[in-house]
Design a protein around this motif. Sequence first.
Motif, PDB file in Angstrom:
ATOM      1  N   GLY A  34       3.089  12.672  -0.382  1.00  0.00           N
ATOM      2  CA  GLY A  34       2.875  12.819   1.044  1.00  0.00           C
ATOM      3  C   GLY A  34       2.901  11.525   1.830  1.00  0.00           C
ATOM      4  O   GLY A  34       2.732  11.534   3.050  1.00  0.00           O
ATOM      5  N   GLN A  35       3.085  10.371   1.168  1.00  0.00           N
ATOM      6  CA  GLN A  35       3.062   9.087   1.867  1.00  0.00           C
ATOM      7  C   GLN A  35       4.425   8.373   1.783  1.00  0.00           C
ATOM      8  O   GLN A  35       4.492   7.151   1.905  1.00  0.00           O
ATOM      9  N   GLU A  36       5.483   9.146   1.604  1.00  0.00           N
ATOM     10  CA  GLU A  36       6.795   8.540   1.391  1.00  0.00           C
ATOM     11  C   GLU A  36       7.242   7.675   2.572  1.00  0.00           C
ATOM     12  O   GLU A  36       7.684   6.532   2.396  1.00  0.00           O
ATOM     13  N   GLU A  37       7.128   8.203   3.787  1.00  0.00           N
ATOM     14  CA  GLU A  37       7.593   7.462   4.961  1.00  0.00           C
ATOM     15  C   GLU A  37       6.759   6.210   5.197  1.00  0.00           C
ATOM     16  O   GLU A  37       7.296   5.133   5.492  1.00  0.00           O
ATOM     17  N   GLN A  38       5.437   6.340   5.080  1.00  0.00           N
ATOM     18  CA  GLN A  38       4.563   5.186   5.294  1.00  0.00           C
ATOM     19  C   GLN A  38       4.812   4.117   4.226  1.00  0.00           C
ATOM     20  O   GLN A  38       4.846   2.914   4.529  1.00  0.00           O
ATOM     21  N   ALA A  41      10.769   5.331 -17.617  1.00  0.00           N
ATOM     22  CA  ALA A  41      11.221   6.606 -18.188  1.00  0.00           C
ATOM     23  C   ALA A  41      11.158   7.725 -17.155  1.00  0.00           C
ATOM     24  O   ALA A  41      11.907   8.710 -17.245  1.00  0.00           O
ATOM     25  N   ASP A  42      10.273   7.579 -16.154  1.00  0.00           N
ATOM     26  CA  ASP A  42      10.200   8.552 -15.058  1.00  0.00           C
ATOM     27  C   ASP A  42      11.121   8.165 -13.907  1.00  0.00           C
ATOM     28  O   ASP A  42      11.670   9.014 -13.221  1.00  0.00           O
ATOM     29  N   ASP A  43      11.285   6.860 -13.699  1.00  0.00           N
ATOM     30  CA  ASP A  43      12.138   6.394 -12.600  1.00  0.00           C
ATOM     31  C   ASP A  43      13.612   6.700 -12.872  1.00  0.00           C
ATOM     32  O   ASP A  43      14.366   6.959 -11.938  1.00  0.00           O
ATOM     33  N   LEU A  44      14.012   6.634 -14.144  1.00  0.00           N
ATOM     34  CA  LEU A  44      15.372   7.000 -14.517  1.00  0.00           C
ATOM     35  C   LEU A  44      15.283   7.985 -15.673  1.00  0.00           C
ATOM     36  O   LEU A  44      14.953   7.616 -16.798  1.00  0.00           O
ATOM     37  N   ARG A  45      15.580   9.230 -15.369  1.00  0.00           N
ATOM     38  CA  ARG A  45      15.412  10.300 -16.351  1.00  0.00           C
ATOM     39  C   ARG A  45      16.616  10.340 -17.301  1.00  0.00           C
ATOM     40  O   ARG A  45      17.522  11.164 -17.154  1.00  0.00           O
ATOM     41  N   ARG A  46      16.597   9.440 -18.290  1.00  0.00           N
ATOM     42  CA  ARG A  46      17.677   9.402 -19.276  1.00  0.00           C
ATOM     43  C   ARG A  46      17.474  10.490 -20.327  1.00  0.00           C
ATOM     44  O   ARG A  46      16.387  10.644 -20.885  1.00  0.00           O
ATOM     45  N   PRO A  62       0.829  -1.218   0.000  1.00  0.00           N
ATOM     46  CA  PRO A  62       0.000   0.000   0.000  1.00  0.00           C
ATOM     47  C   PRO A  62       0.859   1.262   0.000  1.00  0.00           C
ATOM     48  O   PRO A  62       1.987   1.267   0.497  1.00  0.00           O
ATOM     49  N   GLY A  63       0.311   2.332  -0.566  1.00  0.00           N
ATOM     50  CA  GLY A  63       0.994   3.627  -0.547  1.00  0.00           C
ATOM     51  C   GLY A  63       1.906   3.889  -1.718  1.00  0.00           C
ATOM     52  O   GLY A  63       2.530   4.949  -1.796  1.00  0.00           O
ATOM     53  N   LEU A  64       1.979   2.938  -2.669  1.00  0.00           N
ATOM     54  CA  LEU A  64       2.865   3.123  -3.821  1.00  0.00           C
ATOM     55  C   LEU A  64       2.079   3.659  -5.015  1.00  0.00           C
ATOM     56  O   LEU A  64       0.994   3.160  -5.342  1.00  0.00           O
ATOM     57  N   GLU A  65       2.642   4.680  -5.658  1.00  0.00           N
ATOM     58  CA  GLU A  65       2.026   5.253  -6.862  1.00  0.00           C
ATOM     59  C   GLU A  65       2.174   4.290  -8.034  1.00  0.00           C
ATOM     60  O   GLU A  65       1.240   4.059  -8.791  1.00  0.00           O
ATOM     61  N   HIS A  66       3.364   3.744  -8.190  1.00  0.00           N
ATOM     62  CA  HIS A  66       3.602   2.755  -9.245  1.00  0.00           C
ATOM     63  C   HIS A  66       4.811   1.904  -8.895  1.00  0.00           C
ATOM     64  O   HIS A  66       5.644   2.281  -8.072  1.00  0.00           O
ATOM     65  N   SER A  74       7.646   4.288  -6.637  1.00  0.00           N
ATOM     66  CA  SER A  74       7.478   5.665  -6.160  1.00  0.00           C
ATOM     67  C   SER A  74       6.227   5.721  -5.292  1.00  0.00           C
ATOM     68  O   SER A  74       5.220   5.067  -5.572  1.00  0.00           O
ATOM     69  N   ALA A  75       6.323   6.496  -4.226  1.00  0.00           N
ATOM     70  CA  ALA A  75       5.221   6.610  -3.275  1.00  0.00           C
ATOM     71  C   ALA A  75       4.226   7.671  -3.733  1.00  0.00           C
ATOM     72  O   ALA A  75       4.548   8.579  -4.505  1.00  0.00           O
TER      73      ALA A  75
END
Length: 854
Positions: A686-690, A589-594, A554-558, A682-683
Amino acid sequence: MTVVKTSMRNFFAHKGRMALSAVAVLLSVAFVCGTLVFTDTMNTTFDKLFAATSSDVTVTPKEAKTNDTPQNGKPESMPASALAEAAKVRGVKSAEGAVSSLNVTVVDSDNENMGSTNGGPTIAGNWTKNDLRSMEITEGHAPRGPTEVMVDSDTADKHHLKLGDELRTIAVTGDFKARIVGIAAFTVTNPGASVVYFDTATAQRELLGESGRFTHINLMADAGVTDARLKKNVAAALDGTYKVQTQKESADENRSDVDSFMGVIKYAMLGFAGIAFLVGIFLIINTFSMLVAQRTREIGLMRAIGSSRKQVNRSVLVEALLLGVVGSILGVGAGVGIAIGLMKLMSSMGMNLSTSDLTVKATTPVAGLLLGVVVTVFAAYLPARRAGKVSPMAALRDAGTPSDGKAGLVRGLIGLVLTGAGTVALYAAGTADKASEGSLVLGAGVVLTLIGFVIIGPLLAGGVVRVISAVLLRAFGPVGRMAERNALRNPRRTGATGAALMIGLALVACLSVVGSSMVASATQELDKTVGADFIVQGNQRIVPQAEKAMQSTPGLEHVTRYKTLEATLTSPDGKSDDDGVTAADPSYADDLRRETTSGTLKDAYGKDAMSVGSDYATKHHVKVGDTVSVAFKGGETARLKVAAITDDDTSIDQGAHYLSLATMKKYVPADRIPPNEIMFASARAGQEEQAYAALKKAMKPYPQYQVRDQTDFKQELKDQVGQLLNMVYGLLALAIIVAVLGVVNTLALSVVERTREIGLMRAIGLSRRQLRRMIRLESVVIALFGALLGLGLGMGWGATAQKLLALEGLNVLDIPWPTIIGVFIGSAFVGLFAAMIPAFRAGRMNVLNAIATE
């Protein structure tokens, strides 16, 4: 005979002065012999293991490689029908099918990884009769069903396992549990592997994913049938469908992987031994130069009563020969001790090495003796030549030979030329267009500048020592000024002593700059390109069950899947490269901005599309819109349109060719698709820590993987580089120890040389405390002189090396000033330490006896 007698007499008369030089020879030879004995012992250990575990003839799939896991995570296998065919072959006494997999992780009931901590593999397989050749069951019995497992005794002892304990095995085909019913001990040395055994049916089902298949077949020959004959019969019966090897061929193939690894260790350690030898040369030169100077009147007297120049020359060389022989013999013995110490160290780390396998080849002591003697005699040649030039009239003068002004001028010119040539080479390396070409020029520049600095050391000594003295010694009044003058009295001696320390510290500075620059560059690259919040990876490809656990967090964007596949790319010009490809979700492509030089990276994740790296595009003249043929290993050949060209001016994914997972699945069968090599996530805002805590919890059942955020990733990178540098610094410590011995030796001989002078200074009021302080300050100045040259030279090398690394995407030059300053200050303490014994001996001199000394 007279020359030999004279040399023997002089050698034993000055045995105290020779001792430190002998220690330098001893250490250098010991490091060489220790390295050779250790690597030979390791090879013997593995040879015994491979010989014991290989059957007379082994049959394997053609695609199988030693110690290699296929990209789909399951070992290559063959049907049970191959076993039936092989068993019928003439000359086969027995045949049995075996299952073995390296792509597993085994954990206990507390979820602790049972794998080796020293990098050794975890091997899972079925228990066979062939295993009885290298193991014996010491407790319990062999596994008989799907809930039973047997482990090796080393793993059991290390992790406190006992009969009845439950283990969970994590494989690409799924997780399964079993209780320990047996413990088996190696009858040969176990070099560090963790081994678990199951019954055959369980091993096939859980490790290979299907029944009735084996990874290899073990064949034993009938009496009177050679391995070669049996191999020929089996190969003919199987009609070339599988790879067939004799015991020797199997052992050689296994050993080739070990040899490449051991070769790196061997030559790296011998390289550091060579550095120690180089430093030792300066110590020996200094020792004999000072002994010759102190015996000037004696040598002059010998010349006056009829000794020829050649006899005097030979007399000094014979002394060097004796020194080399004594130091080398002791060094060979110490080398065996070092090898045993390394074995004990490796055993404490989990790689069990038995001293019963200790291997001392005849060539090892011969090589040690030869190296030690040749290096010592070579180093003593110049002092011996100088001794031969002593005139008979020197018997009427005080000790000490006048310096040759012309020789000093020639030496200075040669040194300046070499330094200049080295500087030009370093500049050329720093401006090179290709790292491979620049590295060769860099090596030449390092060697030339090093030799140049060594040669011009005496010229630099005057100016550098005066500057250091002005800053440090003037506060000590007359004692400080006397220490300065003593250091300047013989610039050649000061230069040679400082040069010994300079070499080790130059390498320390160079590696510190390179390591710090690598960390700073990678950190900058991560900040600039990595957009993912979390990165998951480990020493095993991410098994499907771990992938599902991550995707349900839970809490992951992708969540992004990332797979590497073996493939051959054929460009429009018709040329092929085995570059492989990277398949990932479009979110990568978003996780590694080449950055791209042409096209848009997101388009590369479209249908039948891909991207290529800029280096590949330049090499094959590929542009956006061209079609590249991609032949997937184990799959079909696809014709993919180039939608983007990524910039290879990076250290992350340099040269990668991207395509979508959907495109990959179209051309690669499901059973050949590899597990993820790494995954990103990626979270939600606002939910990065959780999300981080939830992801760690979700991946907890899989301890072979690490969950890191960007801060963790940077810290691990820094720690890895730091560990590597610490190991290198430890090896360089040998050269620095030899250099410290050089400072001690120089001061000790200098005190003997100045005995009368010291007596006069004591007579006119210099206290013992002041005398000891003067010698300590002199030592500090010499040490700081060597440190200043070494650190300056090393930073120059490191800065040039970073320019080459910039061609590989590591663009940041970072000078680790705290380390450099710490090493410089530490050098002062090295000088103080080196002066302890010479200062103590000088302080204890009897004033009247010292004044009366000739």
